[in-house]
Write a protein that holds these residues in place. Structure first.
Motif, PDB file in Angstrom:
ATOM      1  N   MET A 180       0.811  -1.217   0.000  1.00 45.42           N
ATOM      2  CA  MET A 180       0.000   0.000   0.000  1.00 45.42           C
ATOM      3  C   MET A 180       0.845   1.269   0.000  1.00 45.42           C
ATOM      4  O   MET A 180       0.478   2.283  -0.593  1.00 45.42           O
ATOM      5  CB  MET A 180      -0.935   0.013   1.205  1.00 45.42           C
ATOM      6  CG  MET A 180      -2.033   1.051   1.068  1.00 45.42           C
ATOM      7  SD  MET A 180      -3.021   1.210   2.543  1.00 45.42           S
ATOM      8  CE  MET A 180      -1.824   1.856   3.673  1.00 45.42           C
ATOM      9  N   LEU A 181       2.000   1.217   0.654  1.00 46.10           N
ATOM     10  CA  LEU A 181       2.850   2.405   0.714  1.00 46.10           C
ATOM     11  C   LEU A 181       3.433   2.764  -0.647  1.00 46.10           C
ATOM     12  O   LEU A 181       3.986   3.852  -0.820  1.00 46.10           O
ATOM     13  CB  LEU A 181       3.977   2.187   1.727  1.00 46.10           C
ATOM     14  CG  LEU A 181       3.535   2.125   3.191  1.00 46.10           C
ATOM     15  CD1 LEU A 181       4.725   1.858   4.106  1.00 46.10           C
ATOM     16  CD2 LEU A 181       2.831   3.408   3.603  1.00 46.10           C
ATOM     17  N   SER A 182       3.305   1.859  -1.607  1.00 48.52           N
ATOM     18  CA  SER A 182       3.791   2.141  -2.960  1.00 48.52           C
ATOM     19  C   SER A 182       2.737   2.832  -3.815  1.00 48.52           C
ATOM     20  O   SER A 182       3.013   3.212  -4.955  1.00 48.52           O
ATOM     21  CB  SER A 182       4.216   0.836  -3.655  1.00 48.52           C
ATOM     22  OG  SER A 182       5.245   0.195  -2.941  1.00 48.52           O
ATOM     23  N   LEU A 213     -12.342  -5.157   1.392  1.00 53.15           N
ATOM     24  CA  LEU A 213     -11.056  -4.821   0.775  1.00 53.15           C
ATOM     25  C   LEU A 213     -10.109  -4.193   1.796  1.00 53.15           C
ATOM     26  O   LEU A 213      -8.929  -4.571   1.876  1.00 53.15           O
ATOM     27  CB  LEU A 213     -11.275  -3.868  -0.403  1.00 53.15           C
ATOM     28  CG  LEU A 213     -10.006  -3.419  -1.141  1.00 53.15           C
ATOM     29  CD1 LEU A 213      -9.284  -4.617  -1.746  1.00 53.15           C
ATOM     30  CD2 LEU A 213     -10.334  -2.387  -2.215  1.00 53.15           C
ATOM     31  N   ILE A 214     -10.607  -3.256   2.584  1.00 56.48           N
ATOM     32  CA  ILE A 214      -9.747  -2.588   3.565  1.00 56.48           C
ATOM     33  C   ILE A 214      -9.277  -3.574   4.631  1.00 56.48           C
ATOM     34  O   ILE A 214      -8.134  -3.497   5.103  1.00 56.48           O
ATOM     35  CB  ILE A 214     -10.473  -1.373   4.177  1.00 56.48           C
ATOM     36  CG1 ILE A 214     -10.607  -0.276   3.107  1.00 56.48           C
ATOM     37  CG2 ILE A 214      -9.733  -0.837   5.403  1.00 56.48           C
ATOM     38  CD1 ILE A 214     -11.379   0.946   3.545  1.00 56.48           C
ATOM     39  N   ASN A 215     -10.120  -4.520   4.997  1.00 49.34           N
ATOM     40  CA  ASN A 215      -9.696  -5.551   5.953  1.00 49.34           C
ATOM     41  C   ASN A 215      -8.558  -6.398   5.387  1.00 49.34           C
ATOM     42  O   ASN A 215      -7.605  -6.741   6.102  1.00 49.34           O
ATOM     43  CB  ASN A 215     -10.879  -6.445   6.332  1.00 49.34           C
ATOM     44  CG  ASN A 215     -11.856  -5.751   7.265  1.00 49.34           C
ATOM     45  OD1 ASN A 215     -11.514  -4.762   7.912  1.00 49.34           O
ATOM     46  ND2 ASN A 215     -13.079  -6.247   7.329  1.00 49.34           N
ATOM     47  N   VAL A 216      -8.646  -6.738   4.104  1.00 47.96           N
ATOM     48  CA  VAL A 216      -7.569  -7.513   3.467  1.00 47.96           C
ATOM     49  C   VAL A 216      -6.295  -6.676   3.389  1.00 47.96           C
ATOM     50  O   VAL A 216      -5.191  -7.165   3.664  1.00 47.96           O
ATOM     51  CB  VAL A 216      -7.999  -7.979   2.055  1.00 47.96           C
ATOM     52  CG1 VAL A 216      -6.825  -8.636   1.332  1.00 47.96           C
ATOM     53  CG2 VAL A 216      -9.170  -8.949   2.142  1.00 47.96           C
ATOM     54  N   ILE A 217      -6.449  -5.405   3.020  1.00 44.87           N
ATOM     55  CA  ILE A 217      -5.287  -4.507   2.949  1.00 44.87           C
ATOM     56  C   ILE A 217      -4.617  -4.402   4.316  1.00 44.87           C
ATOM     57  O   ILE A 217      -3.390  -4.460   4.434  1.00 44.87           O
ATOM     58  CB  ILE A 217      -5.719  -3.112   2.445  1.00 44.87           C
ATOM     59  CG1 ILE A 217      -6.173  -3.185   0.981  1.00 44.87           C
ATOM     60  CG2 ILE A 217      -4.579  -2.106   2.588  1.00 44.87           C
ATOM     61  CD1 ILE A 217      -6.852  -1.914   0.488  1.00 44.87           C
ATOM     62  N   ALA A 218      -5.425  -4.259   5.369  1.00 44.53           N
ATOM     63  CA  ALA A 218      -4.882  -4.137   6.729  1.00 44.53           C
ATOM     64  C   ALA A 218      -4.133  -5.400   7.138  1.00 44.53           C
ATOM     65  O   ALA A 218      -3.099  -5.334   7.813  1.00 44.53           O
ATOM     66  CB  ALA A 218      -6.013  -3.847   7.712  1.00 44.53           C
TER      67      ALA A 218
END
Length: 486
Positions: A180-182, A213-218
């Motif tokens: 995500m930081l990319s 989606l945000i849960n997977v990203i986290a």
């Protein structure tokens, strides 16, 4: 058209649903296909991400092809502007062909991430215009930096649903295959995803998908400020959602506190303020008065709501009702300003918990908890000569006049109109009257219980004269009778 987009468009004939899933699998390296249960088949990043030079050339060429010529239709639309239409096409051609033009285009896209026709006109001619119709067959171009490359997506007017669906698939694919930081402006990209999901599906489904989606990203990414931003966005999404999602708001906010209570990216006071505001509103719906008091007192202490007012409104205006506060007024829409709304709710909570001295404390300490006239009366240093009490009636008259007629020129007429219509459910004054009556009755209860009888008598007189609502009045009468028996 992007090469990969053209291939998938031909493969699907512009159809969505299963044809897109099949096309992605057919066009991908069979050994590296990634399937997810929630988001379907992921598009390989090699098919999405481009070098800066290639991405900018494609954006420039597409924009030039569809928007690089002022035709007769646009000529009519732009006639009312001060743009030199005789030389407009020449300037557009120069913009797209010059290094300076491409540099300006890159700078704009890097900041704003999206290009529409009106944006282009502003870039080239320095003129802001409003054109509601999509121009030249092209809706918009999206542009995001991902790692050291760039993600662009073009929404065409023809088969618009297909291009929006493909955009959604690409965003899934980027977030699920890239740290995500990319991803530059990851929050903006999630917002675009939300906006497009709402166009393609129901609001309930879009909120559920974003949450997943945000849960997977986290789960897949380390803690960071960007991750905290996404999770705050998810909280606000649930808060704005329907009853099903609002029921989860308390648990989701609790998770936010647990995850971000300390460390480099711990919740700031501003972020805690917006979370506490949502908790107060949720507790009010649940009639959880103890929680209202706990969270509400946090909000008003140290003037937090005022201290962060500008930031809160700019960043969370979609959550906060933010018309201009009216501390001078007693009859008003308490639900239209977030600070007034909090005091309205907090005072009711204290009444429900029989903590009347706390109501008086709020009235003495905060002008906005009632109105200037009551605040001044409670804080006067000398014995009242009667004038400050008369100010209460003058305040209410003024409120009514400006609600009805927006001008002090027709005082008697405005008051008469108000008195004839404020209890009519179809009247534009009904909502204001009900809300104001309830708040005034709560104040009256506190004044009676704490033996502020002089102020109670005057406010009661004004209430009965201008804004009495029978249901509220009967509750007040019963309260006084029961309190005397104690």
């Amino acid at each position: 058209m992007l090469d990969w987009d053209e291939k998938i468009y031909k493969e699907t004939a512009g159809k969505i649903g299963e044809p897109i899933e099949l096309a992605i699998r057919n066009l991908s390296d069979q050994d590296n296909i990634q399937n997810t249960s929630q988001f379907g088949t992921l598009i390989p990043l090699s098919s999405i991400l481009l070098t800066k030079e290639k991405a900018l050339n494609i954006v420039s060429n597409i924009a030039k092809k569809y928007w690089g010529n002022i035709d007769l239709f646009l000529f009519e639309k732009l006639q009312d502007t001060s743009i030199d239409l005789n030389n407009a096409n020449e300037r557009l051609t120069h913009f797209f062909s010059s290094r300076q033009g491409k540099k300006a285009l890159l700078q704009y896209l890097t900041i704003h991430n999206v290009l529409r026709f009106d944006h282009l006109i502003n870039l080239v001619f320095g003129k802001e215009i409003e054109i509601t119709n999509h121009v030249g067959g092209l809706n918009c171009i999206y542009f995001y930096k991902v790692e050291k490359k760039f993600f662009i997506h073009i929404i065409y007017n023809q088969k618009e649903t297909f291009w929006k669906t493909l955009f959604v698939k690409k965003i899934y694919s980027i977030f699920l295959q890239t740290p995500m930081l990319s991803i530059n402006d990851s929050l903006d990209l999630i917002r675009q995803l939300q906006a497009h999901l709402e166009q393609l599906h129901t609001s309930n489904k879009s909120i559920s998908v974003i949450n997943q989606l945000i849960n997977v990203i986290a789960f897949n990414n380390p803690r960071s400020f960007q991750l905290k931003e996404l999770q705050l966005f998810n909280v606000i999404n649930h808060y704005k959602g329907g009853k099903r999602h609002r029921q989860k708001i308390s648990r989701i906010i609790e998770d936010m506190y647990n995850n971000w209570v300390e460390g480099t990216w711990a919740l700031s006071e501003k972020e805690q303020t917006i979370l506490k505001f949502m908790l107060v509103i949720d507790a009010y719906k649940q009639e959880d008065f103890e929680s209202i008091i706990a969270h509400g007192e946090y909000l008003i202490q140290n003037d937090r709501l005022n201290n962060h007012a500008i930031e809160l409104i700019l960043e969370y205006g979609e959550v906060l009702p933010n018309i201009k506060p009216e501390p001078i007024a007693l009859i008003k829409r308490y639900n239209k300003n977030y600070i007034e709304k909090i005091f309205y709710i907090l005072i009711e909570a204290y009444i429900q918990k029989h903590q009347y001295e706390h109501v008086i404390r709020l009235l003495k300490e905060y002008e906005i908890a009632s109105c200037t006239a009551i605040y001044n009366y409670l804080n006067q240093d000398v014995i009242d000569d009667g004038n400050s009490l008369h100010h209460i009636e003058a305040t209410v008259q003024r409120d009514i006049i400006f609600i009805v007629d927006h001008t002090p020129q027709h005082i008697m007429h405005s008051v008469e109109v108000w008195l004839n219509h404020y209890q009519d459910e179809d009247s534009p004054y009904y909502e204001i009257a009900i809300m104001s009556s309830k708040h005034i009755c709560n104040i009256l209860k506190a004044l009676f219980a704490t033996e502020h009888f002089e102020l109670f008598d005057k406010l009661m007189e004004v209430y009965a004269k201008y804004i009495k609502v029978d249901a509220h009045f009967h509750q007040l009468r019963d309260f006084a009778a029961d309190y005397v028996k104690i």
